[in-house]
Design an enzyme around this catalytic site. Sequence first.
Site, PDB file in Angstrom:
ATOM      1  CG  HIS A   1      -1.704  22.501   5.332  1.00 52.25           C
ATOM      2  ND1 HIS A   1      -0.829  22.206   5.771  1.00 52.25           N
ATOM      3  CD2 HIS A   1      -2.100  23.663   4.533  1.00 52.25           C
ATOM      4  CE1 HIS A   1       0.376  23.024   5.153  1.00 52.25           C
ATOM      5  NE2 HIS A   1      -0.547  23.811   4.272  1.00 52.25           N
ATOM      6  CD  GLU A   2      -4.520  24.780   2.240  1.00 62.41           C
ATOM      7  OE1 GLU A   2      -4.550  26.040   2.475  1.00 62.41           O
ATOM      8  OE2 GLU A   2      -3.688  23.914   1.875  1.00 62.41           O
TER       9      GLU A   2
ATOM     10  CG  HIS B   1      -2.354  28.649   5.107  1.00 63.71           C
ATOM     11  ND1 HIS B   1      -1.199  29.239   5.454  1.00 63.71           N
ATOM     12  CD2 HIS B   1      -2.076  27.405   4.356  1.00 63.71           C
ATOM     13  CE1 HIS B   1      -0.175  28.427   4.984  1.00 63.71           C
ATOM     14  NE2 HIS B   1      -0.691  27.477   4.235  1.00 63.71           N
TER      15      HIS B   1
ATOM     16  CG  HIS C   1      -1.582  33.862   9.417  1.00 66.16           C
ATOM     17  ND1 HIS C   1      -0.389  33.571   8.439  1.00 66.16           N
ATOM     18  CD2 HIS C   1      -1.160  35.087  10.097  1.00 66.16           C
ATOM     19  CE1 HIS C   1       0.298  34.683   8.544  1.00 66.16           C
ATOM     20  NE2 HIS C   1       0.018  35.298   9.714  1.00 66.16           N
TER      21      HIS C   1
END
Length: 701
Positions: free
Chosen positions: A493-494, A497, A500
Amino acid sequence: MKKIALVSLMALMAATGMAQPKDGGNPFFKEYTTPFKVPPFNLIDTSHFIPAIVEGIKQQQAEIDAIVNNPKAPTFENTIVAYDKSGALLSKVGSVFGSLNGANTSPALQAIARKTSPMSTKHRDNISLNEKLFKRIKTVYENRNKSKLTPLQIRVVEKYYSDFERNGANLSEADKTKLRAINQELSMLGLKFGENLLAETNNNFKLVVDNKADLAGLPADVIISGADQAKQDGMEGKWVFTLQKPSMIPFLQYAQNRELRKKIYMGYNMRGNNDNEFDNKVNILKIANLRAERANLLGYKTYADYIISNNMAKTPEAVYDFLNKIMEPALNVAKQDLAEMQAIADREGANIKLEAWDWWFYSEKLRKEKYNLDEAEIKPYLSLENVRTGMFYVANKLYGITFTKRPDLPVYHTEVDAFEIKDSTGKHIGVLYMDYHPRPGKRSGAWCGRFRSQSYENGKRITPVITIVTNFTRPAGDAPALLTWDETSTLFHEFGHALHGLFTDGQYERIAGSIPRDMIELPSQVMENWAGEPEVLKVYAKHYKTGEVMPQELITKLEKSMTFNQAFVTVEYIAASILDLDWHSFTAPKQVDVNAFEKESMDKIHLIPEILPRYRTTFFSHITGGYAAGYYVYLWAAVLDSDAFQSFVDSGNLYNKDIAAKFRKFILTEGGNDEGMVQYRKFRGQDPSPIPLLKKRGLDK
């Protein structure tokens, strides 16, 4: 004024024990000479922060004054671009200080935060409430469609104009004064809330076990971790369990001593609610009331209206409707799971009615009964290093990028790793720092931040420096750090980020990487989908001792169990999201009993007592930070991420490079170039469907 500021600074340094820099130099005032110009952590001292922040404020104010006093008519270049490029030094020091204060804080850093937060808040207000600056921006805004600007430039103008309006630029002088006072108080209350939570989590509770019989049921690695913690705390021969999730969750899952499970569970869920010096009830009520007052001042009915009007959802009513529609099937399935767990307890002769502190324990039994799967079977295949290798592998297959460990780069703590990222041509993309384990100076949870955002300088792209911070299970005994499945998903998940942040590419800071809050979790959550795919597991899920790939039988069990307990996860999450919205739905400031308000909020959605909201009010740090009236966004984005991943599944290739290229371009790189749904449709070619999410969570029954 300068003399007073200097005296105050010296007093603060003396009071907090901050050392003066030995050579009198301040790394923030120079261009970094490190590889890729990452922060020189080995040279940065606590005494450098305040002078650099003060100077950063001074420099940006001078830049604003130059814009305001420019005798030439306002244009996109001399007003919008000039403002967009202002504040470089303040951003440089602020990103480092903010990251360190979250990941590696100390009494000295906390003292600096208390000193500089009011200064920074005042500075931001001085800009956003600057009548002359707003007048110039407004002129450019009103002429935007006849100034030969590109669509991207028009978007930048519109966003800045909206920012100033939403931050009070149109208020009367009297109301601006009120707004300044509210902003100042909110900044300090947020700091205090966080400091209290850090103390309650890391310092104010320890479950000390001195009777080996009370360890019954715990896996060997959990017992070893408890002994290691006790030794670290000066209690060798005992076992210590903390409120950090890598310590608490396994205890709740496996400890047979029900009273001790209750003790640690309530210790976690009563943080900030113990009527002691770290109690957060007064703080959160003040925050809610001040936000209501702020929203009213800015012309909004509630703070939720103010926040959500800028998101994809647009209105609180739309969010409530969205959450309630998913809550109904989720709660029904959770009740079915509860009945099955109660039946297990009854068969075993426990002679109890299950309570909230029993859910983790009996859900593990139910998992074993339904899928013949124990999480302890999975962990040996999920060493931290292997999981990290797996997510790097997925990113390489999707985007062609590579990751190289760089031990030569300075780090802020010995446990931190640094990686250089390159594209398929070998071109440098950025740097990624990873900080894995709990420690006293780190706030709880997991997050992705930055030491430097991408930007452009004289036409050249300045590459980003991104950081992932987690609180994962530490190595125990002679075993490496072995992750739970939840921790594995969290790392993916991280990392989403981080991708991105690494892929964002834009000339204008205001819109580069800037996507709506209820879309911001799309890049992160979509990465979680790859973690559990069988063909991906076969790449990274290898036994830490033998190197054996996770057996197909175990992969099949894990795959079948993916929907297990998702009703509980969804219900506790929606409960917290509703609680967040309710706290930010005051139409005017009011006095309420915090615990009574929370109970009324949960009763309204018929939350069963065996499930508490994921975050109770007094330790709900998301809503004192950037997710106020926005905790719902994870579920909103879950619809998007499930639909996005479905496009890979439907193509028959989980690493479909054409789909990955579109996702990278329209979401990760250019996500801020237009409205969220417009960008999503550019990627997907259609509106998102909720069906993949319901199916993934087993709620499509």
